[in-house]
Motif scaffolding. Structure first.
Motif, PDB file in Angstrom:
ATOM      1  N   TYR A   1       2.136  10.084  -5.808  1.00 46.35           N
ATOM      2  CA  TYR A   1       1.225  10.594  -4.790  1.00 46.35           C
ATOM      3  C   TYR A   1       1.123  12.117  -4.789  1.00 46.35           C
ATOM      4  O   TYR A   1       0.111  12.667  -4.367  1.00 46.35           O
ATOM      5  CB  TYR A   1       1.568  10.064  -3.400  1.00 46.35           C
ATOM      6  CG  TYR A   1       3.014  10.155  -3.005  1.00 46.35           C
ATOM      7  CD1 TYR A   1       3.577  11.348  -2.581  1.00 46.35           C
ATOM      8  CD2 TYR A   1       3.818   9.017  -3.058  1.00 46.35           C
ATOM      9  CE1 TYR A   1       4.902  11.429  -2.217  1.00 46.35           C
ATOM     10  CE2 TYR A   1       5.154   9.090  -2.688  1.00 46.35           C
ATOM     11  CZ  TYR A   1       5.689  10.288  -2.270  1.00 46.35           C
ATOM     12  OH  TYR A   1       7.011  10.363  -1.903  1.00 46.35           O
ATOM     13  N   GLY A   2       2.127  12.816  -5.297  1.00 41.92           N
ATOM     14  CA  GLY A   2       2.025  14.267  -5.406  1.00 41.92           C
ATOM     15  C   GLY A   2       0.974  14.687  -6.411  1.00 41.92           C
ATOM     16  O   GLY A   2       0.172  15.599  -6.154  1.00 41.92           O
TER      17      GLY A   2
ATOM     18  N   ALA B   1      -5.991   8.566   2.273  1.00 40.01           N
ATOM     19  CA  ALA B   1      -6.160   7.583   1.202  1.00 40.01           C
ATOM     20  C   ALA B   1      -5.113   6.491   1.366  1.00 40.01           C
ATOM     21  O   ALA B   1      -3.913   6.776   1.430  1.00 40.01           O
ATOM     22  CB  ALA B   1      -6.018   8.236  -0.165  1.00 40.01           C
ATOM     23  N   VAL B   2      -5.579   5.255   1.470  1.00 38.93           N
ATOM     24  CA  VAL B   2      -4.697   4.091   1.511  1.00 38.93           C
ATOM     25  C   VAL B   2      -4.916   3.345   0.203  1.00 38.93           C
ATOM     26  O   VAL B   2      -5.994   2.801  -0.035  1.00 38.93           O
ATOM     27  CB  VAL B   2      -4.998   3.190   2.720  1.00 38.93           C
ATOM     28  CG1 VAL B   2      -4.063   1.992   2.729  1.00 38.93           C
ATOM     29  CG2 VAL B   2      -4.897   3.977   4.028  1.00 38.93           C
ATOM     30  N   LEU B   3      -3.902   3.376  -0.653  1.00 36.75           N
ATOM     31  CA  LEU B   3      -3.984   2.773  -1.981  1.00 36.75           C
ATOM     32  C   LEU B   3      -3.342   1.398  -1.955  1.00 36.75           C
ATOM     33  O   LEU B   3      -2.219   1.250  -1.467  1.00 36.75           O
ATOM     34  CB  LEU B   3      -3.256   3.647  -2.999  1.00 36.75           C
ATOM     35  CG  LEU B   3      -3.591   5.130  -2.989  1.00 36.75           C
ATOM     36  CD1 LEU B   3      -2.641   5.884  -3.912  1.00 36.75           C
ATOM     37  CD2 LEU B   3      -5.024   5.361  -3.377  1.00 36.75           C
ATOM     38  N   TYR B   4      -4.037   0.407  -2.476  1.00 35.33           N
ATOM     39  CA  TYR B   4      -3.503  -0.952  -2.556  1.00 35.33           C
ATOM     40  C   TYR B   4      -3.050  -1.215  -3.986  1.00 35.33           C
ATOM     41  O   TYR B   4      -3.821  -1.060  -4.931  1.00 35.33           O
ATOM     42  CB  TYR B   4      -4.568  -1.956  -2.116  1.00 35.33           C
ATOM     43  CG  TYR B   4      -4.892  -1.808  -0.646  1.00 35.33           C
ATOM     44  CD1 TYR B   4      -4.123  -2.451   0.319  1.00 35.33           C
ATOM     45  CD2 TYR B   4      -5.931  -0.990  -0.228  1.00 35.33           C
ATOM     46  CE1 TYR B   4      -4.393  -2.286   1.666  1.00 35.33           C
ATOM     47  CE2 TYR B   4      -6.207  -0.822   1.119  1.00 35.33           C
ATOM     48  CZ  TYR B   4      -5.434  -1.476   2.061  1.00 35.33           C
ATOM     49  OH  TYR B   4      -5.701  -1.308   3.400  1.00 35.33           O
ATOM     50  N   LEU B   5      -1.785  -1.574  -4.126  1.00 36.46           N
ATOM     51  CA  LEU B   5      -1.196  -1.849  -5.428  1.00 36.46           C
ATOM     52  C   LEU B   5       0.060  -2.681  -5.238  1.00 36.46           C
ATOM     53  O   LEU B   5       0.574  -2.790  -4.125  1.00 36.46           O
ATOM     54  CB  LEU B   5      -0.862  -0.547  -6.160  1.00 36.46           C
ATOM     55  CG  LEU B   5       0.204   0.341  -5.517  1.00 36.46           C
ATOM     56  CD1 LEU B   5       0.993   1.048  -6.610  1.00 36.46           C
ATOM     57  CD2 LEU B   5      -0.436   1.368  -4.601  1.00 36.46           C
ATOM     58  N   ASP B   6       0.540  -3.244  -6.295  1.00 39.82           N
ATOM     59  CA  ASP B   6       1.785  -4.004  -6.265  1.00 39.82           C
ATOM     60  C   ASP B   6       2.941  -3.014  -6.389  1.00 39.82           C
ATOM     61  O   ASP B   6       3.147  -2.412  -7.442  1.00 39.82           O
ATOM     62  CB  ASP B   6       1.798  -5.012  -7.412  1.00 39.82           C
ATOM     63  CG  ASP B   6       3.028  -5.908  -7.400  1.00 39.82           C
ATOM     64  OD1 ASP B   6       3.895  -5.737  -6.509  1.00 39.82           O
ATOM     65  OD2 ASP B   6       3.115  -6.788  -8.269  1.00 39.82           O
TER      66      ASP B   6
ATOM     67  N   ARG C   1       0.826  -1.202   0.000  1.00 41.27           N
ATOM     68  CA  ARG C   1       0.000   0.000   0.000  1.00 41.27           C
ATOM     69  C   ARG C   1       0.863   1.257   0.000  1.00 41.27           C
ATOM     70  O   ARG C   1       1.984   1.266   0.484  1.00 41.27           O
ATOM     71  CB  ARG C   1      -0.968   0.000   1.164  1.00 41.27           C
ATOM     72  CG  ARG C   1      -0.338  -0.025   2.521  1.00 41.27           C
ATOM     73  CD  ARG C   1      -1.410  -0.126   3.613  1.00 41.27           C
ATOM     74  NE  ARG C   1      -0.809   0.072   4.893  1.00 41.27           N
ATOM     75  CZ  ARG C   1      -0.582  -0.885   5.770  1.00 41.27           C
ATOM     76  NH1 ARG C   1      -0.925  -2.122   5.500  1.00 41.27           N
ATOM     77  NH2 ARG C   1      -0.022  -0.611   6.918  1.00 41.27           N
ATOM     78  N   VAL C   2       0.293   2.285  -0.554  1.00 39.58           N
ATOM     79  CA  VAL C   2       0.844   3.634  -0.523  1.00 39.58           C
ATOM     80  C   VAL C   2      -0.190   4.460   0.225  1.00 39.58           C
ATOM     81  O   VAL C   2      -1.375   4.440  -0.124  1.00 39.58           O
ATOM     82  CB  VAL C   2       1.073   4.196  -1.947  1.00 39.58           C
ATOM     83  CG1 VAL C   2       1.473   5.659  -1.888  1.00 39.58           C
ATOM     84  CG2 VAL C   2       2.118   3.369  -2.683  1.00 39.58           C
TER      85      VAL C   2
ATOM     86  N   GLU D   1      -5.421  -1.188  -7.197  1.00 39.28           N
ATOM     87  CA  GLU D   1      -6.390  -2.281  -7.166  1.00 39.28           C
ATOM     88  C   GLU D   1      -7.563  -1.970  -6.241  1.00 39.28           C
ATOM     89  O   GLU D   1      -8.667  -2.433  -6.464  1.00 39.28           O
ATOM     90  CB  GLU D   1      -5.701  -3.565  -6.732  1.00 39.28           C
ATOM     91  CG  GLU D   1      -4.622  -4.001  -7.704  1.00 39.28           C
ATOM     92  CD  GLU D   1      -3.806  -5.180  -7.184  1.00 39.28           C
ATOM     93  OE1 GLU D   1      -4.242  -5.835  -6.218  1.00 39.28           O
ATOM     94  OE2 GLU D   1      -2.737  -5.427  -7.752  1.00 39.28           O
ATOM     95  N   GLY D   2      -7.292  -1.201  -5.198  1.00 44.84           N
ATOM     96  CA  GLY D   2      -8.327  -0.830  -4.245  1.00 44.84           C
ATOM     97  C   GLY D   2      -7.872   0.357  -3.422  1.00 44.84           C
ATOM     98  O   GLY D   2      -6.690   0.696  -3.398  1.00 44.84           O
ATOM     99  N   VAL D   3      -8.831   0.967  -2.741  1.00 46.46           N
ATOM    100  CA  VAL D   3      -8.535   2.126  -1.902  1.00 46.46           C
ATOM    101  C   VAL D   3      -9.432   2.110  -0.668  1.00 46.46           C
ATOM    102  O   VAL D   3     -10.596   1.715  -0.747  1.00 46.46           O
ATOM    103  CB  VAL D   3      -8.709   3.453  -2.675  1.00 46.46           C
ATOM    104  CG1 VAL D   3     -10.151   3.660  -3.120  1.00 46.46           C
ATOM    105  CG2 VAL D   3      -8.251   4.644  -1.840  1.00 46.46           C
ATOM    106  N   GLU D   4      -8.856   2.512   0.439  1.00 45.07           N
ATOM    107  CA  GLU D   4      -9.632   2.840   1.631  1.00 45.07           C
ATOM    108  C   GLU D   4      -9.502   4.348   1.787  1.00 45.07           C
ATOM    109  O   GLU D   4      -8.399   4.860   1.967  1.00 45.07           O
ATOM    110  CB  GLU D   4      -9.092   2.117   2.859  1.00 45.07           C
ATOM    111  CG  GLU D   4      -9.871   2.438   4.113  1.00 45.07           C
ATOM    112  CD  GLU D   4      -9.339   1.692   5.311  1.00 45.07           C
ATOM    113  OE1 GLU D   4      -9.597   0.482   5.427  1.00 45.07           O
ATOM    114  OE2 GLU D   4      -8.628   2.333   6.115  1.00 45.07           O
TER     115      GLU D   4
END
Length: 123
Positions: A54-55, A33-38, A4-5, A91-94
């Protein structure tokens, strides 16, 4: 995928709310924002093109918060989450929207709405 980023505490002034004074005067909103990615490809290449910049994402999220007013932070959260999932690698976000100056006549520390979304709606 559990890489995650995270972008937390992004603050912008918007004019969202159900009351006229909220629309007129505006208030600060805070976005997490919590971004899920490889993240493996970016780690291997050391190239920002292989991850989420992210900027630039922060710029787009601020434009949503400062843009067209909505009544509910649920609606704002949905729009912000859609901006995040528009990123090809995500792939997803919280996504959480905090409204620290919500018009509540009692002492409180936070009001927030969190949505979890992926490319196909709820994730």
């Amino acid at each position: 995928m559990r890489d995650r980023v995270e972008l937390r505490g992004l603050r912008a002034r918007g004019h969202h709310g159900v009351f006229d004074f909220e629309r007129r005067e505006g208030q600060d909103f805070v976005v997490d924002a919590v971004l899920y990615l490889d993240t493996g490809p970016a780690a291997a290449s050391d190239d920002v093109g292989d991850t989420v910049h992210y900027g630039l994402l922060a710029d787009r999220l601020v434009r949503v918060v400062t843009g067209e007013p909505v009544n509910l932070i649920e609606t704002l959260a949905e729009r912000l989450a859609a901006e995040c999932t528009a990123e090809p690698l995500v792939e997803g976000v919280e996504l959480t929207v905090h409204k620290p100056s919500a018009p509540i006549e009692h002492e409180f520390s936070d009001v927030s709405v969190t949505v979890t979304r992926g490319r196909r709606g709820q994730w």
